[in-house]
Write an enzyme that holds these catalytic residues in place. Structure first.
Site, PDB file in Angstrom:
ATOM      1  N   SER A  63       0.837  -1.208   0.000  1.00 49.33           N
ATOM      2  CA  SER A  63       0.000   0.000   0.000  1.00 49.33           C
ATOM      3  C   SER A  63       0.867   1.251   0.000  1.00 49.33           C
ATOM      4  CB  SER A  63      -1.042   0.027   1.112  1.00 49.33           C
ATOM      5  OG  SER A  63      -2.041   0.968   0.764  1.00 49.33           O
ATOM      6  N   HIS A  68       4.933  13.953   6.369  1.00 50.05           N
ATOM      7  CA  HIS A  68       4.911  15.395   6.133  1.00 50.05           C
ATOM      8  C   HIS A  68       5.580  16.042   7.342  1.00 50.05           C
ATOM      9  CE1 HIS A  68       1.930  14.395   3.074  1.00 50.05           C
ATOM     10  NE2 HIS A  68       1.349  13.666   4.010  1.00 50.05           N
ATOM     11  N   CYS A  83      -1.388  -3.700   3.703  1.00 50.95           N
ATOM     12  CA  CYS A  83      -2.429  -4.719   3.570  1.00 50.95           C
ATOM     13  C   CYS A  83      -1.773  -6.057   3.253  1.00 50.95           C
ATOM     14  CB  CYS A  83      -3.464  -4.331   2.517  1.00 50.95           C
ATOM     15  SG  CYS A  83      -2.825  -3.946   0.897  1.00 50.95           S
TER      16      CYS A  83
END
Length: 139
Positions: A63, A68, A83
């Site tokens: 995934s 940030h 996943c």
């Protein structure tokens, strides 16, 4: 719920500004976190903002990971969704250590669907869905 993955949402504070504003340091930390989490990198994009801040996103076979940074606040936000395979908890622990976070809040969400409430499309058999969940791959 039929769990398809684990999603971590992380806030981290009291990190050294020079680490959070260094795109190469963020790139290296992401690559090492991906390895620590047992994930498979597909693509990595790192962007330096002006006057400060870095965003990095890693597309994974399992995934994604995104980070940030706000160096002026000593803060970073991270999002990890794995996943089927890999260990997002190990990956985030590596990021926390590499970026020297002194305070961390992590929330974990199990991602998936309710089998009783969701129809599986005709094109996906239960066996194929089980393989997808086990391997973390889509194809």
């Amino acid at each position: 719920m039929k769990q398809l993955g684990t999603h971590l949402v992380v806030d981290a504070w009291q990190c050294p500004a020079e680490l959070l504003n260094d795109p190469e340091r963020i790139r290296r930390a992401m690559l090492d976190a991906i390895s620590a989490g047992g994930a498979t990198l597909i693509d990595l994009c790192v962007h330096q903002f002006s006057p400060h801040g870095v965003t990095a996103t890693a597309t994974l076979a399992e995934s994604h990971i995104a980070i940030h940074t706000w160096p002026e606040l000593g803060y970073f936000a991270a999002d990890l969704f794995f996943c089927g395979a890999g260990n997002p908890q190990r990956a985030i622990k590596f990021l926390e250590t590499a970026l020297q976070a002194k305070q961390v809040r992590s929330r974990e969400f199990k991602r998936g669907y309710e089998p009783d409430e969701t129809e599986i499309p005709d094109s996906i058999s239960e066996e194929s869905l089980a393989t997808l969940v086990e391997t973390g791959t889509r194809g």
